[in-house]
Design an enzyme around this catalytic site. Structure first.
Site, short mmCIF file in Angstrom:
data_model
loop_
_atom_site.label_atom_id
_atom_site.label_comp_id
_atom_site.label_asym_id
_atom_site.label_seq_id
_atom_site.Cartn_x
_atom_site.Cartn_y
_atom_site.Cartn_z
N CYS A 73 -17.26 -44.16 17.11
CA CYS A 73 -16.49 -45.43 17.13
C CYS A 73 -17.37 -46.56 17.08
O CYS A 73 -18.35 -46.57 18.22
CB CYS A 73 -15.24 -45.31 18.53
N ASP A 92 -26.40 -12.57 33.50
CA ASP A 92 -25.88 -12.49 31.95
C ASP A 92 -27.00 -12.79 30.92
O ASP A 92 -26.82 -13.96 30.59
CB ASP A 92 -24.69 -12.98 31.80
N CYS A 142 -9.29 -47.74 20.41
CA CYS A 142 -9.40 -49.23 20.16
C CYS A 142 -8.99 -49.46 18.80
O CYS A 142 -9.16 -50.85 18.33
CB CYS A 142 -10.60 -49.68 20.71
N TYR A 165 -35.53 -7.38 38.98
CA TYR A 165 -34.74 -6.65 39.94
C TYR A 165 -35.33 -5.17 39.98
O TYR A 165 -34.38 -4.46 40.67
CB TYR A 165 -33.36 -6.90 39.60
N CYS A 208 -10.68 -45.42 15.59
CA CYS A 208 -10.55 -44.84 16.91
C CYS A 208 -9.44 -45.08 17.45
O CYS A 208 -8.78 -45.82 17.59
CB CYS A 208 -11.71 -45.78 17.65
N LYS A 215 -25.40 -10.19 39.20
CA LYS A 215 -25.66 -9.76 37.61
C LYS A 215 -25.92 -10.93 36.93
O LYS A 215 -25.09 -11.63 36.64
CB LYS A 215 -24.46 -8.72 37.16
N LYS A 237 -17.95 -6.22 37.87
CA LYS A 237 -17.47 -7.28 36.96
C LYS A 237 -16.50 -8.24 37.18
O LYS A 237 -15.49 -8.15 37.60
CB LYS A 237 -17.17 -6.74 35.63
N GLU A 279 -26.70 -7.60 44.41
CA GLU A 279 -27.55 -8.86 43.69
C GLU A 279 -26.46 -9.34 42.69
O GLU A 279 -25.62 -8.63 42.23
CB GLU A 279 -28.84 -8.12 42.98
N CYS A 318 -14.85 -50.57 23.34
CA CYS A 318 -13.58 -49.63 23.29
C CYS A 318 -13.40 -49.18 24.73
O CYS A 318 -14.41 -48.65 25.44
CB CYS A 318 -14.32 -48.44 22.47
S1 IVH Z 1 -30.33 -2.90 37.44
C1 IVH Z 1 -30.22 1.48 36.02
N1 IVH Z 1 -29.70 -5.40 38.38
O1 IVH Z 1 -26.97 -5.60 33.55
C2 IVH Z 1 -29.94 -0.11 36.46
N2 IVH Z 1 -29.31 -4.91 36.01
O2 IVH Z 1 -24.91 -3.89 32.43
C3 IVH Z 1 -30.53 -1.19 35.65
N3 IVH Z 1 -28.46 -6.90 34.86
O3 IVH Z 1 -28.90 -3.47 31.66
C4 IVH Z 1 -30.02 -2.27 35.80
N4 IVH Z 1 -28.55 -8.33 36.56
O4 IVH Z 1 -29.73 -5.93 31.73
C5 IVH Z 1 -29.68 -4.57 37.33
N5 IVH Z 1 -29.44 -7.54 39.27
C6 IVH Z 1 -29.41 -6.74 38.48
C7 IVH Z 1 -29.05 -6.89 37.06
C8 IVH Z 1 -28.86 -6.07 36.17
C9 IVH Z 1 -28.37 -8.17 35.16
C10 IVH Z 1 -28.21 -6.29 33.36
C11 IVH Z 1 -29.24 -5.35 33.07
C12 IVH Z 1 -28.66 -4.07 32.65
C13 IVH Z 1 -27.21 -4.45 32.50
C14 IVH Z 1 -26.25 -3.27 32.70
#
Ligand code: IVH
Length: 689
Positions: free
Chosen positions: A434, A126, A419, A234, A416, A124, A322, A122, A439
């Protein structure tokens, strides 16, 4: 607003109507906020909501999952602490394919197997991790992760996020279920919020994650409600009465229960398949509306997850790959004022080139001069730059300890740089502007914007060609694009037969466009792609906007005062309307597939609008496909028969419980073929429509 309270006795007819309204509104909420594909107009939605509010006031009956219960809590003094029934763990990181392979070897070693393991992959997200605790089917508490054991009670704030269901579906719903996920802010929204913040003279958020966290950890939930937050779920923590054997099943269950789930999820067998999908995500992530900082790999089988267990902070069954960091350290070589298409002068930092997240960064915005002051950024300073997704990088930190004393401050310009017109700071504004009407930078900026990808999408009309055409006096306004002749292009140094023809073809093709694209292309202040689409949903044609009042625009949900004024001002300007008429005369044809017909034009909303269906038994197509057909035609497909079901679609070997319940509740039963007839398609089963 009425509040949920002890069950009130309401007249059965009114009660049924309330139940139905709540159900319908929640469905439309889901279409709008989770699937991003509404099936009714905002006006219709508002009408249903108004009816529900009236009935709630009148009867005092407010269901716990009523959409009226998302906002309206008084500000808190401080957050209450909440203990997580199961700790919320963090994830171990991997920074290369080899480290992901190493994770796979550890898993196999621990389980004592040589066989390929099945994993889910999946993106991740942020954002900010949260836990949604449902008791007897209703959202009881929402909490932040905190230290993993104890978090903060942010229930009132999370309730304002429309994508988060207030109730679980299913009859009966699980007794208890803790759903876990990430709350996040889209990159576009984050940038807009930062523009607003810097315009007010406040410090911008460093990245979308901070913006999401700051919006959720707000004592005043009305502020959270104004921030456009999303969620992706998730995982599941403590539970009673729900059963999943695999992570994949759990995700499918969450999706069916109308939770927003991650995009691009995939089940992979063996670590090489995992790596291949990670690569897919990494390549696609620039197209995501949100910031993904990696991919999460999880052992699919929950029994194996149990066996693997956890170390103190992280489970052994998951790893986060990452993506390369988006931050880099470099030096500001110059600070140069740059004029945008609206005349606003923005300070740009020219940097010693540095690789950040796989691309070379040599420029970065400093937002405005207040921001320069606040950061005390000077030419010669060593700075940390960050890229969030595909956005323009920005300076997040000045390393003052690296100063040598030769650094130089750069004041705002008085003229500016393009111009020579006067540059002024308007009262109450942070931006310098400006004043030059002609311009060249503004003129070119407007044309480039009109031709850009999200607007009229004219390939070949980028910065360089626009500058050239403008310099040669061939374009002064975007209407001039349609007056260009091939001979004009061929006379220019950058064009040959083929490139000239390509540009002419691209211009010709852009004449067939949609209202949403066109409105965006006009470059009306504050009207981004999203606002343009909202406008297109509400107004049938461009002409409907001529002379529009700001009030007509604020009627649209999500449209603020500022946009309304800007739009109204634009279409109130004689010169602009004249240019639009000219465009039409030059052959630009605008269609509006986004437009939602008003209520009386029922037919346009799909033949099944307002009807609720349950599908049971085997049919020529899978249940999911049949349900999709129903929803495409404006109907609703639900999982179980209730009083608000209009039709039960019966295939071979139907479910007994559903049939009996339909009989008891006098719900009409129809065959798959009858459904097709209702769809007005009547094609024989098995053929594609
Ligand atoms: S699973 C024990 N799935 O990443 C596993 N986490 O760095 C729990 N996060 O605390 C997390 N997308 O806040 C999981 N598809 C995803 C995620 C995800 C973002 C975050 C989550 C977690 C952190 C860990």
């Amino acid at each position: 607003m009425a509040k949920p309270g002890p069950e009130k006795k309401a007249e059965p007819k009114k009660r049924a109507e309330i139940e139905r309204l709540v159900r319908d509104l929640n469905y439309h909420n889901y279409r709008y906020y989770v699937l991003d594909s509404p099936v009714i107009s905002d006006a219709d939605y508002d009408q249903l909501l108004r009816r529900l509010k009236d009935l709630e006031e009148e009867t005092g009956l407010v269901l716990p999952d009523s959409p009226t219960q998302r906002v309206g809590a008084p500000p808190l003094e401080k957050f209450r602490k909440v203990r997580h029934a199961q700790p919320m763990l963090s994830l171990d990181n991997a920074f290369s394919a080899d480290e992901v392979r190493e994770f796979d070897r550890r898993v196999k070693r621990f389980l004592g197997t040589e066989e390929d393991i099945e994993y889910t992959v999946e993106p991740k997200y942020d954002g900010l991790a949260i836990e949604l605790s449902y008791q007897k089917g209703a959202l009881a508490t929402a909490s932040t992760r905190g230290d993993g054991y104890e978090g903060e009670d942010v229930t009132v704030n999370i309730r304002t996020i429309h994508a988060v269901p207030l109730a679980l579906r299913g009859e009966p719903p699980p007794e208890r279920l803790d759903v876990r996920g990430e709350v996040y802010m889209d990159i576009e929204e984050f940038e807009e919020l930062n523009r607003e913040k810097t315009a007010r003279g406040e410090a911008p958020f460093a990245n979308p994650r901070n913006a999401a966290a700051g919006s959720v950890r707000q004592l005043d939930s009305s502020i959270t409600a104004r921030r456009k937050l999303h969620a992706a779920c998730y995982g599941v923590g403590a539970q009673e009465g729900a059963r999943f054997d695999t992570q994949w099943e759990m995700l499918a269950w969450l999706r069916a229960a109308r939770f927003p789930v991650p995009v691009m999820m995939r089940l992979a067998r063996g670590i090489e398949e995992v790596l291949a999908h990670i690569k897919n995500i990494e390549e696609a992530r620039h197209t995501f509306a949100f910031e993904a900082d990696g991919a999460v790999v999880k052992v699919n089988d929950l029994a194996l997850q149990d066996r693997l267990g956890a170390r103190t902070r992280e489970p052994r069954w998951a790893v986060a790959y990452k993506f390369p960091a988006h931050r880099g350290v470099t030096v500001i070589e110059h600070i140069v004022p740059s004029v945008g298409r609206t005349g606003v002068v923005t300070p740009i930092a020219f940097l010693k080139p540095v690789r950040v997240g796989g691309v070379t960064v040599s420029r970065s915005t400093l937002h405005n001069w207040d921001e320069i002051e606040r950061k005390d950024a000077r030419v010669g300073d060593t700075v940390v730059v960050e890229r969030a997704g595909d956005v323009i990088p920005h300076v997040v930190e000045v390393k003052k300890e690296k100063r040598t004393g030769t650094e130089r401050k750069v004041p705002p310009p008085q003229r500016c740089p393009e111009c020579g017109s006067r540059v002024v700071r308007e009262e109450g504004e942070v931006a310098y502007r400006c004043l030059g009407l002609n311009c060249p930078k503004q003129v070119r900026g407007r044309i480039e914007h009109y031709a850009s990808r999200g607007a009229l999408d004219i390939e070949g009309l980028g910065e360089k060609n626009v500058a050239l055409l403008h310099e040669r006096g061939l374009v002064h306004h975007f209407t001039d694009i349609y007056r260009l002749r091939k001979e004009d292009l061929l006379a220019l140094p950058r064009f040959a037969e083929k490139s000239a023809q390509n540009l002419m073809d691209a211009i010709e093709a852009s004449k067939e466009t949609t209202l949403a694209r066109f409105l965006y292309g006009l470059g009306i202040p504050h009207v981004g792609e999203h606002a343009a689409r909202l406008l297109a949903r509400h107004f049938r044609s461009l002409e409907d906007l001529y002379g529009i009042s700001p009030e007509r625009i604020t009627e649209i949900k999500q449209m603020g005062e500022k946009i309304a004024l800007a739009v109204s001002r634009f279409f109130g300007e004689e010169k602009n309307v004249k240019a639009l008429k000219e465009l039409k005369a030059l052959g630009v044809r605008i269609t509006n597939p986004e437009y939602w017909a008003p209520v009386e034009e029922e037919a346009e909303r799909g033949p099944l609008a307002g009807l609720t269906f349950v599908v049971t038994g085997t049919m020529p197509r899978s249940r999911k496909e049949v349900e999709a057909l129903i929803e495409e035609a404006g109907g609703q497909a639900t999982g179980s028969v209730s009083r608000s079901t209009d039709y039960l679609v019966v295939g071979e070997n139907p479910g007994d419980a559903k049939l009996t319940r339909a009989r008891d509740l006098e719900v009409k039963r129809i065959s798959y073929e009858e459904l097709l007839e209702m769809l007005g398609k009547g094609s024989p089963p098995g053929t594609l429509f």
